[in-house]
Design an enzyme around this catalytic site. Structure first.
Site, PDB file in Angstrom:
ATOM      1  N   ASP A  21      84.873  32.696  50.371  1.00  0.00           N
ATOM      2  CA  ASP A  21      85.464  31.421  50.111  1.00  0.00           C
ATOM      3  C   ASP A  21      85.682  30.629  51.530  1.00  0.00           C
ATOM      4  OD1 ASP A  21      87.491  29.466  49.291  1.00  0.00           O
ATOM      5  OD2 ASP A  21      89.217  30.951  49.469  1.00  0.00           O
ATOM      6  N   ASN A  23      87.078  27.496  51.447  1.00  0.00           N
ATOM      7  CA  ASN A  23      88.542  26.713  51.732  1.00  0.00           C
ATOM      8  C   ASN A  23      89.618  26.973  51.515  1.00  0.00           C
ATOM      9  OD1 ASN A  23      87.883  26.856  48.983  1.00  0.00           O
ATOM     10  ND2 ASN A  23      87.944  24.529  48.631  1.00  0.00           N
ATOM     11  N   ASP A  25      90.997  28.561  48.834  1.00  0.00           N
ATOM     12  CA  ASP A  25      91.785  28.812  47.427  1.00  0.00           C
ATOM     13  C   ASP A  25      91.484  30.124  46.695  1.00  0.00           C
ATOM     14  OD1 ASP A  25      89.028  28.567  46.775  1.00  0.00           O
ATOM     15  OD2 ASP A  25      89.335  26.722  45.529  1.00  0.00           O
ATOM     16  N   ASP A  29      82.611  29.956  47.082  1.00  0.00           N
ATOM     17  CA  ASP A  29      82.290  28.694  46.657  1.00  0.00           C
ATOM     18  C   ASP A  29      80.693  28.538  47.348  1.00  0.00           C
ATOM     19  OD1 ASP A  29      82.873  28.086  49.476  1.00  0.00           O
ATOM     20  OD2 ASP A  29      84.912  27.909  48.607  1.00  0.00           O
ATOM     21  N   ASP A  98      71.261  30.931  37.122  1.00  0.00           N
ATOM     22  CA  ASP A  98      71.185  31.401  36.050  1.00  0.00           C
ATOM     23  C   ASP A  98      71.254  30.627  34.758  1.00  0.00           C
ATOM     24  OD1 ASP A  98      72.318  33.661  34.033  1.00  0.00           O
ATOM     25  OD2 ASP A  98      73.060  34.440  36.021  1.00  0.00           O
ATOM     26  N   ASP A 199      70.001  34.543  31.042  1.00  0.00           N
ATOM     27  CA  ASP A 199      70.909  35.402  30.450  1.00  0.00           C
ATOM     28  C   ASP A 199      70.479  35.623  28.925  1.00  0.00           C
ATOM     29  OD1 ASP A 199      73.649  36.110  30.924  1.00  0.00           O
ATOM     30  OD2 ASP A 199      74.041  34.681  29.140  1.00  0.00           O
ATOM     31  N   GLU A 256      66.813  38.708  31.364  1.00  0.00           N
ATOM     32  CA  GLU A 256      67.701  39.954  30.993  1.00  0.00           C
ATOM     33  C   GLU A 256      67.222  40.398  29.597  1.00  0.00           C
ATOM     34  OE1 GLU A 256      72.474  41.102  30.508  1.00  0.00           O
ATOM     35  OE2 GLU A 256      71.876  39.146  30.067  1.00  0.00           O
ATOM     36  N   HIS A 328      76.375  42.252  37.973  1.00  0.00           N
ATOM     37  CA  HIS A 328      77.911  41.820  37.917  1.00  0.00           C
ATOM     38  C   HIS A 328      78.220  42.231  36.625  1.00  0.00           C
ATOM     39  CE1 HIS A 328      75.393  39.459  35.652  1.00  0.00           C
ATOM     40  NE2 HIS A 328      76.388  38.766  34.936  1.00  0.00           N
ATOM     41  N   ASP A 329      77.616  43.024  35.872  1.00  0.00           N
ATOM     42  CA  ASP A 329      78.029  43.457  34.451  1.00  0.00           C
ATOM     43  C   ASP A 329      78.164  45.177  34.515  1.00  0.00           C
ATOM     44  OD1 ASP A 329      77.912  41.064  33.318  1.00  0.00           O
ATOM     45  OD2 ASP A 329      75.869  41.406  32.786  1.00  0.00           O
TER      46      ASP A 329
HETATM   47  C1  GLC Z   1      74.922  38.637  30.237  1.00  0.00           C
HETATM   48  C2  GLC Z   1      75.585  38.369  31.396  1.00  0.00           C
HETATM   49  C3  GLC Z   1      76.981  38.743  31.216  1.00  0.00           C
HETATM   50  C4  GLC Z   1      77.746  37.818  30.137  1.00  0.00           C
HETATM   51  C5  GLC Z   1      76.913  37.486  29.044  1.00  0.00           C
HETATM   52  C6  GLC Z   1      77.186  36.460  28.156  1.00  0.00           C
HETATM   53  O1  GLC Z   1      74.861  39.943  29.776  1.00  0.00           O
HETATM   54  O2  GLC Z   1      75.107  39.007  32.496  1.00  0.00           O
HETATM   55  O3  GLC Z   1      77.876  38.569  32.448  1.00  0.00           O
HETATM   56  O4  GLC Z   1      78.891  38.166  29.854  1.00  0.00           O
HETATM   57  O5  GLC Z   1      75.289  37.690  29.088  1.00  0.00           O
HETATM   58  O6  GLC Z   1      76.674  35.468  28.638  1.00  0.00           O
HETATM   59 CA    CA Z   2      87.030  28.463  47.613  1.00  0.00          CA
END
Ligand code: GLC
Ligand code: CA
Length: 554
Positions: A21, A23, A25, A29, A98, A199, A256, A328-329
């Protein structure tokens, strides 16, 4: 195989909201990312995949896009994005965005227009069905729980959403919609992007006409996979997308991809495949239960090995998988694939080497290079992720107490990977000077980048060595293009494989805390990597220490 610019690269995933981050908040970013490019370059990263930072209500943290041509102000401006692409280029790095085109946000202009005039042009951008009292068009369960059907505001229709209700599915059968998607991709590629991570792409082809399936839980609904299994012809969409977009730019694309049929692999990632690569999720799906997270089983070392080798065998030399231990999942790989109580620097390095040296493209998720671990949740109020909130409810419905339910979903929560990046032992792990949007993992005082960069024995330093090895001209050809051959496949808690190309490398991981003896078939020429200071070897017998990993040139 035609050599491509991405084959020998190392990729890194950034989850912008939690990276840095700039700034105060509390939200990571794009300027924050720019300020950390030198850190990534020093690590050896070439390709950076950004999870979405387009304009979005952030119902699913940006995977719900309301404007594909704008950056969400929380993440910065388009000028920041242009600057990021340019600054990356100066460092010979590539940016991937993405591509989220199975669905958009219900706040996208297309959806608003569909509500205004469901029979008009934009109605046909979505899957709409007439509403019938007391009856849903189908009984499919959305990935995030509940029915996939929701009333289309202001109309007598319902719309389909296989994810959250704020993520209406786009109708790929409509050529006008497909044109919009290609226009968008090319617009971004014209800006100089290296390509895209794509995705949820297996959801774009629906089995038509829609029908219901045998319910598989008490809610009377059936998982979406039932319908997807029956869908045929996704290749026509994907081939068209490749030809109209990526191919013209020689762009990198990583899908994916789930549940592809084995005979389709060459179409997906072979020469002239739909994608440059696709992720290997075979380890991630280990231990899953159709009942939900609460019912999942832990992944053992033998499961992990089997899953990796199965995936490798399936792909062979057809193309390149993208290998991950987390994203991230997912929960953090070190917390999931290392037996409980054994998570330490040695075991983290072992897992790193075993995964990183598989055939394919290595993807590192932010913080993985520090050995970041799962976080702890003291109450469900601390959870942000919509998927975890749903699975918590599923656990409660199955009769678990609130404490048990929280306990059972905690280890699977997507928030584990989304806690802020641990830069230093300063307040909030040095991620922000404000209040972080998601609680920092309290272990940042001991696990952080600043400390690890100074320590030659840190997990970070080990990742640097792994990356340097992949790039070392003496071994690069073997690591990138060489075949993978499992060895001692049936041995308990041992994962080992040969990589054979110009050179022969042997990777051995002792996947347990107890020692284990290995009889080598010859004398190693060189020890390329070792997560212990010494190697105990007598007459060709190596005594592997707990979680020791070796990379040997044979
Ligand atoms: C993919 C992404 C996930 C998202 C899902 C719907 O699996 O990696 O984070 O929730 O698609 O877009
Ligand atoms: Ca920020």
């Amino acid at each position: 195989m035609t050599k491509k610019w991405w084959h020998n690269k190392v990729a890194y995933q950034i989850y912008p909201k939690s990276f840095y981050d700039s700034n105060g908040d509390g939200i990571g970013d794009i300027p924050g990312i720019i300020s950390k490019l030198d850190y990534l370059q020093d690590l050896g990263v070439d390709i950076i995949w950004l999870s979405p930072c387009y304009q979005s209500p952030l119902a699913d943290q940006g995977y719900d896009i309301s404007d594909y041509y704008n950056i969400d102000p929380r993440f910065g401006t388009m000028a920041d994005m242009d600057c990021l692409i340019a600054e990356a280029k100066k460092r010979n790095m590539y940016i991937l965005m993405d591509l989220v085109v199975n669905h958009c946000s219900d706040e996208h202009e297309w959806f608003r227009k569909a509500c205004e005039d469901p029979d008009g042009k934009y109605g046909n951008f979505f899957y709409l069905r007439d509403k019938k009292e007391g009856e849903l068009p189908t009984n499919w369960r959305s990935y995030f729980g509940g029915s996939v059907w929701e009333d289309l505001p202001g109309t007598n229709k319902q719309y389909l959403h296989v994810f959250h209700k704020k993520q209406p599915d786009l109708n790929w059968e409509n050529p006008e919609l497909r044109e919009e998607v290609y226009k968008n991709i090319n617009w971004w590629l014209d800006k100089g992007l290296g390509g895209f991570r794509i995705d949820a792409i297996m959801n774009i082809k629906k089995a038509l006409p829609f029908r219901s399936y045998e319910p598989d839980r008490e809610d009377g609904l059936a998982g979406i996979h039932n319908m997807l299994q029956e869908a045929r012809g996704i290749g026509e969409f994907l081939g068209e997308m490749r030809d109209r977009t990526f191919k013209k730019y020689d762009a990198f694309s990583v899908g994916e991809v789930f549940n592809e049929k084995p005979e389709e692999i060459p179409d997906f990632i072979g020469e002239n495949g739909y994608f440059s690569s696709m992720f290997d999720f075979n380890e991630a799906i280990c231990g899953q239960s159709p009942n939900g997270w609460y019912d999942a089983s832990p992944v053992t070392p033998d499961d992990y090995k089997r899953a990796c080798f199965e995936a490798q065998e399936k792909i062979g030399t057809i193309g390149f998988l993208s290998n991950i231990i987390e994203n991230h999942d997912e929960p953090r790989g070190v917390s999931r694939y290392i037996p409980a109580g054994d998570c330490c620097n040695e075991s983290k390095k072992m897992l790193a080497a075993l995964n990183f040296l598989l055939r394919g493209l290595p993807f590192i998720y932010q913080g993985q290079e520090l050995g970041m671990e799962n976080t702890t949740f003291s109450s469900i109020e601390e959870v942000d992720d919509i998927s975890t909130l749903d699975e918590y409810q599923v656990a409660l419905n199955a009769g678990l107490t609130p404490e048990e339910a929280l306990q059972s979903v905690a280890g699977h929560s997507r928030d584990n990977a989304r806690t802020p990046m641990q830069w230093s032992d300063a307040a909030n792990a040095g991620f922000t000077t404000g209040t972080p949007w998601l609680k920092v993992n309290p272990n940042y005082t001991s696990i952080n980048a600043a400390a690890q960069m100074e320590d030659p024995d840190s997990v970070h330093s080990f990742y640097k060595q792994l990356i340097a090895l992949r790039k070392n001209p003496a071994y690069s050809e073997t690591i990138v293009y060489g075949t993978l051959e499992p060895v001692w496949k049936e041995r308990h808690n041992l994962m080992a494989y040969y990589r054979r190309g110009e050179k022969t490398l042997l990777v051995i991981g002792n996947y347990q805390r107890e020692e284990q003896k290995i009889v080598l078939s010859g004398m190693p020429k060189t020890v390329l990597l070792n997560n212990y200071p010494t190697l105990v070897m007598e007459n060709g017998v190596v005594t592997m220490r707990g979680y020791q990993v070796l990379v040997l040139e044979m």
